[in-house]
Design an enzyme around this catalytic site. Structure first.
Site, PDB file in Angstrom:
ATOM      1  N   ASP A  13       0.662  -1.049   0.052  1.00 25.16           N
ATOM      2  CA  ASP A  13       0.267  -0.056   0.028  1.00 25.16           C
ATOM      3  C   ASP A  13       0.823   0.744  -0.210  1.00 25.16           C
ATOM      4  OD1 ASP A  13      -2.111  -0.921  -0.395  1.00 25.16           O
ATOM      5  OD2 ASP A  13      -2.798  -0.969   2.580  1.00 25.16           O
ATOM      6  N   ARG A  92       0.662   4.247  16.729  1.00 27.37           N
ATOM      7  CA  ARG A  92       0.729   5.198  15.907  1.00 27.37           C
ATOM      8  C   ARG A  92       0.726   7.230  15.942  1.00 27.37           C
ATOM      9  NH1 ARG A  92       1.082   1.996  12.396  1.00 27.37           N
ATOM     10  NH2 ARG A  92      -0.174   0.823  11.101  1.00 27.37           N
ATOM     11  N   ASP A 121      -6.342   3.612  12.087  1.00 34.21           N
ATOM     12  CA  ASP A 121      -5.078   4.215  12.196  1.00 34.21           C
ATOM     13  C   ASP A 121      -5.590   5.126  11.346  1.00 34.21           C
ATOM     14  OD1 ASP A 121      -3.463   2.514  13.110  1.00 34.21           O
ATOM     15  OD2 ASP A 121      -3.676   1.364  11.265  1.00 34.21           O
ATOM     16  N   SER A 170      -2.985  -8.658   6.784  1.00 34.67           N
ATOM     17  CA  SER A 170      -2.242  -7.441   6.759  1.00 34.67           C
ATOM     18  C   SER A 170      -2.153  -7.353   8.344  1.00 34.67           C
ATOM     19  CB  SER A 170      -3.673  -6.444   6.243  1.00 34.67           C
ATOM     20  OG  SER A 170      -3.047  -5.317   7.273  1.00 34.67           O
TER      21      SER A 170
HETATM   22  N1  ARG Z   1      -8.064  -3.215  15.309  1.00 30.36           N
HETATM   23  C1  ARG Z   1      -5.935  -2.343  15.802  1.00 30.36           C
HETATM   24  C2  ARG Z   1      -6.319  -1.474  16.304  1.00 30.36           C
HETATM   25  O1  ARG Z   1      -6.996  -0.100  15.747  1.00 30.36           O
HETATM   26  C3  ARG Z   1      -4.884  -3.043  15.578  1.00 30.36           C
HETATM   27  C4  ARG Z   1      -5.164  -2.181  13.570  1.00 30.36           C
HETATM   28  C5  ARG Z   1      -3.783  -2.975  12.769  1.00 30.36           C
HETATM   29  N2  ARG Z   1      -3.903  -1.799  11.887  1.00 30.36           N
HETATM   30  C6  ARG Z   1      -2.936  -2.363  11.081  1.00 30.36           C
HETATM   31  N3  ARG Z   1      -3.449  -1.970   9.647  1.00 30.36           N
HETATM   32  N4  ARG Z   1      -2.676  -4.302  10.618  1.00 30.36           N
HETATM   33  O2  ARG Z   1      -5.265  -0.634  16.575  1.00 30.36           O
END
Ligand code: ARG
Length: 388
Positions: A13, A92, A121, A170
């Site tokens: 991505d 993040r 995210d 992912s």
């Molecule tokens: N659900 C989790 C969160 O919102 C993990 C997200 C993981 N992100 C990813 N791009 N695989 O923090």
């Protein structure tokens, strides 16, 4: 528009974002930034190689120590959102800050990230980028691209593809947790294949007992050996993983309201929070423990929502730090087959008094409890009698 700084992982991505930012958005210069929050060495190396190869300029920023400090705060807060240990969520905003700092230094016109419009995210990145006053470009959110299109586009632009069809996961991995999403996991009624797991493969044949020392809520030593946070977490991920500790398969409520099926691995997180909670029960008062649970719930939600710049977060941390002044001591834990449990604990700040509670001693005149008992439950008894 001339210069954009891209939050870069090295995956499909974010790599596809590089030519897209030029072709579709008209930037002349794309700068990639990869932030080290304890992801695997190979992943960092791959990101650096690919950033240097495909972008005009690349930075790798080491934020491991800062991330460890955030993890320490999370341990003090027993960080947990619906059963999720918050690894991605916590990292993040830190990643966003590091990227924003480079964008300021580079005098960039915008920042970009590869998050989609369906997850959490995007909110966590955007909030921090907006704080710095940046315009944010999120091609994955804006252009509605399919994976097939991305693969074709990557090939057309001479980008080699890191994902293969048979492994469509992912994955987001850092020092605190590993998350796996996508492919057949998106169906919550499917049992995940064992291959999605990497940190929690049970190899240990025997149970073992480990000892963790805490100083003011922060883990400081493992089996009487002092370690820094990074070493200690890595070591517990290894040991705990060998006992199969720290796997979560759960339904999660995303900020947007979507429910998502999530798979996580987090041995050190499970062990450290189990130990920390146990020590708190020894040293904090009943009232402190009860009130702190509400604070923890709010704390975890702020982290999950990416709202760590809210002044409430500072206020909650101040409260939590105050409680942690006495959370010093040790806990012994038994690591068994897919479980961890506290089996012994001690602290100079313990509120436990053996002479008071013991069956074998007369530390307190127990006949005094008779009067207390007469009043205890009084209203309930009156109510029952009245209703008869
Ligand atoms: N659900 C989790 C969160 O919102 C993990 C997200 C993981 N992100 C990813 N791009 N695989 O923090």
């Amino acid at each position: 528009m001339s210069k954009v700084v891209l939050c870069y992982s090295g995956g499909l991505d974010t790599t596809v974002c590089i030519p897209l930012l030029k072709e579709r958005y008209g930037f002349r210069e794309v700068i990639t930034v990869t932030v080290n929050v304890g992801q695997p060495e190979e992943e960092l190396k791959r990101a650096e190689e690919r950033g240097k190869k495909y972008a005009d300029k690349h930075y790798t920023v080491d934020a491991v120590d800062e991330f460890v400090n955030m993890i320490f705060m999370l341990i003090k807060a027993n960080g947990d959102y619906e059963g999720y240990v918050l690894g991605t969520a916590l990292a993040r905003p830190l990643i966003a800050r590091k990227v924003a700092e480079i964008a300021v230094k580079e005098n960039a016109d915008a920042v970009a990230h590869g998050a989609t419009g369906k997850g959490n995210d995007q909110l966590r990145f955007d909030n921090i980028f907006f704080e710095y006053g940046f315009k944010v470009i999120a091609p994955m959110r804006e252009l509605n691209l399919t994976r097939e299109w991305e693969i074709e586009y990557a090939m057309k632009n001479g980008i080699d593809i890191p994902v293969t069809k048979d492994k469509p996961w992912s994955i987001d991995e850092n020092l605190w947790s590993r998350s796996v999403e996508g492919g057949e996991l998106e169906n919550p009624s499917t049992v995940p294949p064992e291959e999605i797991y990497e940190w929690t493969m049970r190899k240990a044949e025997e149970d073992e007992i480990i000892k963790i020392d805490f100083e003011k809520g922060i883990p400081a030593a493992l089996n009487d050996e002092r370690m820094n946070g990074k070493e200690l977490i890595q070591e517990l991920n290894r040991i705990g993983g060998e006992h199969g500790i720290g796997r979560t398969d759960m339904m999660e409520d995303r900020v947007l309201g979507l429910k998502a099926r999530e798979n996580y691995e987090h041995p050190a997180a499970t062990i450290l929070i189990t130990a920390h909670r146990d020590l708190e029960k020894l040293v904090l008062s009943r009232r402190e423990l009860k009130f702190k649970r509400f604070v923890e719930e709010e704390w975890a939600e702020l982290v999950y929502y990416g709202l760590v710049n809210d002044p409430l977060f500072d206020a909650l941390n101040a409260f939590i730090d105050k409680t942690q002044e006495r959370v010093s001591g040790w806990v012994k834990l038994k690591l068994g087959n897919n479980y961890v449990m506290p089996v012994a604990r001690d602290s100079e700040y313990s509120l436990y008094r053996e002479e008071l509670v013991s069956f074998d001693s007369l530390g307190i005149d127990q006949s005094l409890a008779e009067g207390f008992s007469v009043f205890h439950g009084l209203q309930g008894r009156i109510f029952r009698k009245m209703m008869k």
